[in-house]
Design an enzyme around this catalytic site. Structure first.
Site, mmCIF file in Angstrom:
data_model
loop_
_atom_site.group_PDB
_atom_site.id
_atom_site.type_symbol
_atom_site.label_atom_id
_atom_site.label_comp_id
_atom_site.label_asym_id
_atom_site.label_seq_id
_atom_site.Cartn_x
_atom_site.Cartn_y
_atom_site.Cartn_z
ATOM 1 N N ASP A 16 3.351 -6.333 -9.008
ATOM 2 C CA ASP A 16 3.458 -7.727 -8.073
ATOM 3 C C ASP A 16 2.481 -8.343 -8.853
ATOM 4 O OD1 ASP A 16 4.249 -9.445 -6.287
ATOM 5 O OD2 ASP A 16 4.485 -8.142 -4.753
ATOM 6 N N ALA A 17 2.339 -9.889 -8.400
ATOM 7 C CA ALA A 17 1.593 -10.770 -8.667
ATOM 8 C C ALA A 17 0.254 -10.138 -8.954
ATOM 9 C CB ALA A 17 1.749 -12.321 -8.136
#
Length: 554
Positions: free
Chosen positions: A281-282
């Site tokens: 994820d980011a």
């Protein structure tokens, strides 16, 4: 790692595609390999000329189609190796393309209780991805709404029943991937237990492993077997997996999915058999960077089993961190090579090398024609009418008649999106179209004699970096005194939620309550028609809208 694994699920590459992967890989320098494990964000829609070419870019769906199509062509032409262009094609109310199909969100689709509609949602998302130049969508969300207070799962998921989540996600992935767009399950190892948000902190999936395997694990395992191409490893920990092996494992050493060899290589790849691409994820989120310095974390993510990093924070510093990680032995070249082969394998599985050979860097006219097409609009209306859910009508208020309820007071909040942006809800227009006389609440105290009916309307979807999706009564009603005012005992009242399905938690005494899940225009229009009795409510609760409370059922 042998290139032969690319013949297997989920890549299924033929000899020609494997030959392209091998020749591309063999020609790469160590630095070029580092570039291939990074997917950056591109707010300017430009593939910048950098010393090190990156593997792909994440773009927002809300740009104009003309901008996105031109951007896709430019980005592909400027790249030595075809690029992955990702999007969150999740159909949240605030993130639809202006010329695309404003489909309802995953929870609205789940309320239809029909996997065929979930498959259509996947088809629409994929076709309109391709129309805008995307080849990878970070959908579907396969989190499970166990904790109704989660501020970030909410209407993004298919509900609180693992079996329903599995049925709907399976159909969605099938629809998306048969149209040639890679699906991505998120958020590994599973969100929906914690009432906190991984954008802020490393959140926790607190399940024991037996329960996890019968819920989240069951969902991931079947979708892996069915060929989902990618999985997003999130900033969420699963302590029970560590302590299943060592009951005394120290909590401070328990890592989230995005940094955990145990969760990625042992559980996801080993036990569940996933052979596809794992992306973090980011990496700009609080739940990631809270675990240490980026100089340590970035190489750790790849070494722990992730194949790609999502987003750079500082281009030069992040690239240097990966180079230093290899030089210092924190990231092995073997693990880097494994990651790059899977990245190239995904590109080949999406036929990006063949599109380049055909000079199809930008979407074709045929692909662009699907954006907002009539077939998608028909599916949208079918979905909307099946999704809207009458949770309760204890006072037998419905249907409403303009003759009986001549003066309606509409108390409506603004539509809140994930990024905090606010838009006017505008539900009054659709009520007036049904012949009702409506006065929009003016943040003043009113008496019961002024109106025949009060309608509360809210549109709070999942909220990133916020504590909850509950209604701020001062914001809704204007000031502290008005915020305490209720009309339930004096005037017939009803509540419509165009977002979170859990507002009975704060409005338990409202005897008529409707969940519409989304604030896109077709949903608002259909709700007004249903209130007037022109259409029937068909939706089935995909979660417990009563929030486990007896008081909300009155």
């Amino acid at each position: 790692m042998s290139f032969e694994i690319l013949k297997q699920n989920p890549f299924f590459l033929d000899e020609d595609a494997i030959a392209w992967v091998k020749s591309t890989f063999d020609a790469m320098t160590l630095e070029e390999k580092i570039g291939q494990i990074i997917l950056d964000g591109s707010t300017e829609l430009v593939n910048e000329k950098r010393p090190l070419e990156l593997s792909g870019f994440h773009r927002m769906v809300t740009h104009s189609p003309e901008q996105l199509v031109a951007s896709a062509g430019q980005m592909q032409k400027n790249a030595k190796i075809p690029v992955l262009l990702s999007a969150d094609m999740d159909h949240l109310s605030y993130s639809n393309n202006s010329q695309g199909t404003p489909f309802t969100n995953q929870m609205g689709v789940a309320a239809c209780d029909d996997p065929a509609i979930a498959e259509k949602m996947g088809i629409v998302a994929a076709r309109e991805c391709k129309a805008l130049g995307f080849n990878w969508s970070f959908t579907p969300v396969v989190d499970i709404n166990y904790n109704f207070k989660s501020p970030i799962v909410n209407i993004r998921s298919f509900g609180s029943d693992p079996d329903k989540v599995l049925r709907m996600a399976s159909a969605y992935v099938k629809g998306m991937q048969k149209e040639g767009v890679a699906a991505c399950l998120k958020h590994w190892p599973g969100d929906g237990m914690d009432d906190r948000d991984q954008h802020n902190i490393t959140s926790i999936n607190s399940m024991d492993m037996k329960s996890w395997r019968n819920s989240y694990g069951k969902v991931y395992k079947q979708l892996i077997e069915e060929g989902v191409m990618s999985i997003m490893s999130a900033h969420i920990s699963l302590p029970a997996y560590y302590r299943e092996k060592d009951p005394d494992f120290p909590f401070e050493k328990i890592l989230p999915g995005s940094l955990s060899k145990e969760l990625n290589q042992e559980l996801l790849r080993g036990e569940l058999g996933f052979n596809g691409l794992i992306i973090t994820d980011a990496s700009i989120m609080g739940g990631y960077n809270a675990n240490g310095s980026r100089r340590e974390l970035l190489p750790m993510s790849i070494e722990s089993g992730c194949d790609m990093l999502m987003f750079v924070k500082n281009y030069e510093e992040d690239i240097a961190a990966l180079k230093d990680g290899i030089r210092e032995g924190k990231l092995s070249e073997k693990r880097l090579d494994e990651a790059v082969i899977r990245v190239l394998g995904l590109k080949a599985a999406l036929h990006l090398h063949q599109r380049r050979q055909r000079n199809e860097e930008a979407p074709t006219e045929t692909e662009q024609a699907y954006l907002g097409c009539s077939e998608h609009q028909r599916w949208l209306l079918e979905t909307v009418e099946k999704s809207i859910t009458l949770v309760k009508d204890a006072q037998k208020l419905l249907p409403l008649s303009p003759d009986k309820y001549k003066r309606i007071l509409l108390i409506q909040g603004k539509a809140n999106g994930q990024f905090g942006d606010e838009k006017e809800l505008g539900f009054e227009k659709h009520l007036r179209d049904q012949g009702f006389s409506v006065e929009v609440y003016d943040h003043k105290l009113h008496t019961a004699a002024e109106f025949d009916l009060v309608i509360f309307a809210a549109a709070r979807e999942c909220m990133m970096v916020r504590d909850n999706t509950r209604i701020d009564m001062i914001d809704l009603m204007g000031d502290i005194m008005c915020a305490m005012d209720r009309y339930f005992g004096e005037i017939p009242s009803l509540f419509v939620s165009f977002g979170s399905p859990y507002h009975l938690y704060d409005f338990p005494h409202c005897k008529t309550y409707i969940n519409a899940y989304s604030s896109v225009e077709p949903v608002k229009k259909a709700v007004a028609e249903m209130l007037a009795g022109k259409k029937t409510f068909q939706g089935k609760n995909p979660v417990d809208p009563f929030c486990g409370l007896e008081s909300t059922r009155f």
